[in-house]
Design a protein around this motif. Structure first.
Motif, mmCIF file in Angstrom:
data_model
loop_
_atom_site.group_PDB
_atom_site.id
_atom_site.type_symbol
_atom_site.label_atom_id
_atom_site.label_comp_id
_atom_site.label_asym_id
_atom_site.label_seq_id
_atom_site.Cartn_x
_atom_site.Cartn_y
_atom_site.Cartn_z
ATOM 1 N N LEU A 212 -7.794 -35.110 29.546
ATOM 2 C CA LEU A 212 -9.103 -35.716 29.298
ATOM 3 C C LEU A 212 -9.652 -35.332 27.929
ATOM 4 N N GLY A 213 -8.910 -34.524 27.188
ATOM 5 C CA GLY A 213 -9.343 -34.124 25.852
ATOM 6 C C GLY A 213 -10.179 -32.864 25.875
ATOM 7 N N ASP A 214 -10.261 -32.209 24.729
ATOM 8 C CA ASP A 214 -11.063 -31.000 24.564
ATOM 9 C C ASP A 214 -10.725 -29.933 25.606
ATOM 10 N N GLY A 215 -9.454 -29.838 25.944
ATOM 11 C CA GLY A 215 -9.015 -28.780 26.865
ATOM 12 C C GLY A 215 -9.187 -29.095 28.341
ATOM 13 N N HIS A 216 -9.607 -30.321 28.668
ATOM 14 C CA HIS A 216 -9.794 -30.658 30.085
ATOM 15 C C HIS A 216 -8.563 -31.378 30.630
ATOM 16 N N TYR A 217 -8.129 -30.933 31.803
ATOM 17 C CA TYR A 217 -6.940 -31.508 32.445
ATOM 18 C C TYR A 217 -7.321 -31.890 33.870
ATOM 19 N N ARG A 218 -6.872 -33.063 34.327
ATOM 20 C CA ARG A 218 -7.209 -33.474 35.690
ATOM 21 C C ARG A 218 -5.938 -33.698 36.504
ATOM 22 N N ALA A 219 -5.872 -33.015 37.647
ATOM 23 C CA ALA A 219 -4.753 -33.200 38.578
ATOM 24 C C ALA A 219 -5.215 -32.687 39.936
ATOM 25 N N ASN A 221 -6.971 -33.956 42.125
ATOM 26 C CA ASN A 221 -8.386 -34.249 42.373
ATOM 27 C C ASN A 221 -9.362 -33.232 41.805
ATOM 28 N N ARG A 222 -8.912 -32.435 40.860
ATOM 29 C CA ARG A 222 -9.835 -31.484 40.242
ATOM 30 C C ARG A 222 -9.636 -31.479 38.727
ATOM 31 N N THR A 223 -10.699 -31.090 38.020
ATOM 32 C CA THR A 223 -10.601 -30.991 36.565
ATOM 33 C C THR A 223 -10.754 -29.533 36.169
ATOM 34 N N VAL A 224 -9.866 -29.075 35.310
ATOM 35 C CA VAL A 224 -9.930 -27.696 34.851
ATOM 36 C C VAL A 224 -9.992 -27.689 33.325
ATOM 37 N N LEU A 225 -10.735 -26.721 32.797
ATOM 38 C CA LEU A 225 -10.779 -26.528 31.347
ATOM 39 C C LEU A 225 -9.861 -25.354 31.011
ATOM 40 N N ALA A 226 -8.816 -25.604 30.217
ATOM 41 C CA ALA A 226 -7.868 -24.533 29.865
ATOM 42 C C ALA A 226 -7.931 -24.299 28.357
ATOM 43 N N ARG A 227 -8.103 -23.056 27.968
ATOM 44 C CA ARG A 227 -8.336 -22.757 26.557
ATOM 45 C C ARG A 227 -7.855 -21.340 26.249
ATOM 46 N N ALA A 228 -7.624 -21.055 24.970
ATOM 47 C CA ALA A 228 -7.265 -19.685 24.574
ATOM 48 C C ALA A 228 -8.536 -18.889 24.274
ATOM 49 N N PHE A 229 -8.626 -17.703 24.861
ATOM 50 C CA PHE A 229 -9.716 -16.768 24.589
ATOM 51 C C PHE A 229 -9.051 -15.433 24.253
ATOM 52 N N PRO A 230 -8.558 -15.286 23.025
ATOM 53 C CA PRO A 230 -7.804 -14.051 22.712
ATOM 54 C C PRO A 230 -8.658 -12.801 22.931
ATOM 55 N N ILE A 231 -8.162 -11.894 23.736
ATOM 56 C CA ILE A 231 -8.940 -10.686 24.048
ATOM 57 C C ILE A 231 -8.945 -9.758 22.839
ATOM 58 N N GLY A 232 -10.041 -9.051 22.657
ATOM 59 C CA GLY A 232 -10.145 -8.120 21.536
ATOM 60 C C GLY A 232 -10.501 -6.734 22.019
ATOM 61 N N ILE A 233 -10.827 -5.876 21.072
ATOM 62 C CA ILE A 233 -11.251 -4.507 21.405
ATOM 63 C C ILE A 233 -12.686 -4.319 20.948
ATOM 64 N N ASP A 234 -13.279 -3.216 21.346
ATOM 65 C CA ASP A 234 -14.596 -2.845 20.835
ATOM 66 C C ASP A 234 -14.347 -2.083 19.530
ATOM 67 N N VAL A 235 -14.391 -2.809 18.419
ATOM 68 C CA VAL A 235 -13.977 -2.249 17.125
ATOM 69 C C VAL A 235 -14.844 -1.054 16.744
ATOM 70 N N ASP A 236 -16.157 -1.207 16.915
ATOM 71 C CA ASP A 236 -17.054 -0.120 16.498
ATOM 72 C C ASP A 236 -16.848 1.122 17.350
ATOM 73 N N GLU A 237 -16.693 0.898 18.660
ATOM 74 C CA GLU A 237 -16.494 2.043 19.553
ATOM 75 C C GLU A 237 -15.203 2.779 19.169
ATOM 76 N N PHE A 238 -14.158 2.043 18.888
ATOM 77 C CA PHE A 238 -12.881 2.679 18.561
ATOM 78 C C PHE A 238 -12.960 3.387 17.214
ATOM 79 N N ALA A 239 -13.616 2.743 16.245
ATOM 80 C CA ALA A 239 -13.771 3.365 14.930
ATOM 81 C C ALA A 239 -14.598 4.651 15.059
ATOM 82 N N GLN A 240 -15.612 4.607 15.927
ATOM 83 C CA GLN A 240 -16.442 5.800 16.148
ATOM 84 C C GLN A 240 -15.641 6.941 16.774
ATOM 85 N N LEU A 241 -14.824 6.572 17.758
ATOM 86 C CA LEU A 241 -13.962 7.580 18.406
ATOM 87 C C LEU A 241 -13.108 8.301 17.384
#
Ligand code: ADQ
Length: 462
Positions: A212-219, A221-241
């Motif tokens: 359906l475009g923009d990351g939406h897929y239908r199969a 009888n349901r529509t799902v939005l699938a996308r990449a959400f690359p996980i990160g770290i808490d940069v400031d917390e790690f730098a502080q450590l």
């Protein structure tokens, strides 16, 4: 924001210092919304103690504003759901190791039984407006189970490990069922664009899904939005450590011991996906082809024990120990050992000190969803004199961290060349690369990840 409910196989107490960035980041959201964290208690109940398959006692307690709700598992469920299907089938298959996948119908039955049981236990704890965020491969069918009990909430899923390409996924008996279960979610998050591409090609060819475009897929009888959400770290917390007492101590000790020697570091769980034998072989090749590194370069490899009751993990441990023994025997001198292998977990507070002391970090998995060590290494560097990251192109992190030296860990000579280049890299180039990398891990840190995912889920049409 609505109340957030996080479900994961294991919980961490977000208030404990030992909890990593992820637990803290999720803990912040849970705390702010008076949320609920649900999962396995970590306790395995024997048959003699009354453990019954598909049944487990529910425990709840408060940690600040957060309710922690956990369920025990009986031994049979633990062995089939956790050790069996999750760690002997899905983990190897999703990391491209079909050869290690040990499929059988008992473990699949245990996987379904535990997911059903979790849904039964969780359902009465839910409120109609809760945003439910389910994590990782242990719990793929959980939303489908909740839906079958009438749950109409918005439910999101995040896969922390890679999704293999369609033909490889098709080798899993029952793959249709597993992928169909993803359509019970409103939002499905992956680590990298490569995983989204695999999902798209799979649902197109195997499930006849409509795009359906923009990351939406239908199969189904349901529509799902699938996308990449690359996980990160808490940069400031790690730098502080990095500036904390323990990290400084570790840093000073390393600097003292290795002042004239160049230190390379590797920090991983002892998992076959992390490419440890290949890494040791690349280091061996470095010593063979560039002899100036003999008596001068040392690799400290920390490999923390993990899943030791699964055979493949005992095998990888033996292989690694054999290789380390061999390289030390072949190249070691009275006053120098090429590899220091430590089969232990480094305390979280010491980790940044070790990272900062490493002139080069070897993060060379054969396949990895993301790999947070790569990002932690960058966060811990001194910007005035930063070290160099040698990163496998097969880690999800490689999509973002393009200024690292990217390697193919199966190519021993190529990897050795990259390590040599890293060891010889002039200060200016190190600084320029590090600055870019730091910008990238700051732009998409763990808070960005959590907010972006939850906002996307909140905006999804229930
Ligand atoms: P993991 O495979 O566990 O996680 P990774 O991201 O490398 O992998 O590490 C997670 C955390 O464990 C990091 O904070 C790291 O510092 C710590 N850690 C690893 N080895 C350690 C050691 N020997 N001693 C102390 N600490 C250690 C899964 C996926 C990854 C994905 C994460 C998060 O396999 O690809 O990045 O989830 O989504």
């Amino acid at each position: 924001m609505a109340r957030v409910v996080v479900v994961s196989n294991r919980l961490a107490d977000p208030r404990k210092a030992a909890a990593g960035g992820l637990a803290v980041a999720l803990g912040d959201t849970l705390n702010a919304t008076g949320g609920l964290w649900f999962g396995w208690s970590g306790k395995v109940v024997d048959e003699s103690e009354g453990g019954t398959p598909g049944e487990g006692e529910l425990h709840t307690h408060q940690a600040g504003n957060v309710t922690l709700a956990t369920v025990d598992l009986c031994k049979e469920d633990h062995d089939s759901y956790y050790l069996g299907y999750a760690n002997r089938v899905l983990w190897p298959m999703f990391h491209y190791r079909l050869d290690l996948a040990d499929f059988n119908k008992q473990s699949l039955a245990g996987y379904r039984r535990v997911n059903q049981m979790f849904a039964r236990k969780l359902m009465p704890l839910l409120k109609p407006d809760d945003l439910i965020w389910i994590h990782d491969y242990h719990l793929i069918p959980l939303a489908a189970e909740l839906r079958s009990m009438g749950c109409g909430n918005r439910i999101g899923f995040f896969l922390h490990i890679p999704l293999p390409p369609p033909l490889m996924l098709a080798a899993l008996p029952g793959h249709e069922w597993l992928i169909r279960a993803l359509f019970a979610y409103d939002v499905v998050g992956f680590q990298a664009q490569a995983d989204v591409n695999h999902f798209e090609r799979y649902v197109h060819s195997e499930a006849d899904a409509e795009m359906l475009g923009d990351g939406h897929y239908r199969a189904f009888n349901r529509t799902v939005l699938a996308r990449a959400f690359p996980i990160g770290i808490d940069v400031d917390e790690f730098a502080q450590l990095t500036h904390g007492k323990e990290a400084r101590e570790t840093y000073e000790t390393m600097r003292e011991q290795y002042s004239r020697r160049r230190l390379l570091i590797g920090i991983d769980r002892l998992d076959y996906s992390k490419g440890l034998p290949q890494r040791i072989k690349a280091f061996q090749e470095l010593l063979a082809s560039y002899p100036e590194n003999r008596k001068s370069a040392t690799l400290i490899q920390i490999a923390s024990p993990t899943r030791e009751s699964v055979d493949a993990y005992a095998d990888i441990r033996h292989e690694l120990e054999h290789l380390c023994g061999q390289i030390n025997g072949d190249y070691g001198e009275l006053d120098w050992m090429p590899v220091r292998y430590i089969h232990r977990t480094v305390a979280r507070k010491r980790l940044p000190g070790l990272c900062r002391a490493g002139r080069v970090a070897l993060v060379t998995p054969l396949r990895d969803g993301m790999n947070l060590v790569a990002k932690e290494y960058i966060a811990a560097q001194d910007p005035a004199d930063p070290g160099v990251l040698v990163l496998s192109r097969f880690a999800g992190a490689a999509e973002q961290l393009r200024e690292a030296l990217l390697v193919n860990p199966y190519d021993t000579e190529g990897s050795a060349q990259a390590i040599q280049r890293a060891l010889q890299m002039p200060l200016e180039e190190r600084q320029a690369r590090h600055q870019k990398l730091l910008e990238r891990i700051r732009a998409q840190d763990v808070h960005w990840w959590r907010k972006t995912f939850l906002q996307t889920l909140e905006n999804a049409q229930p």
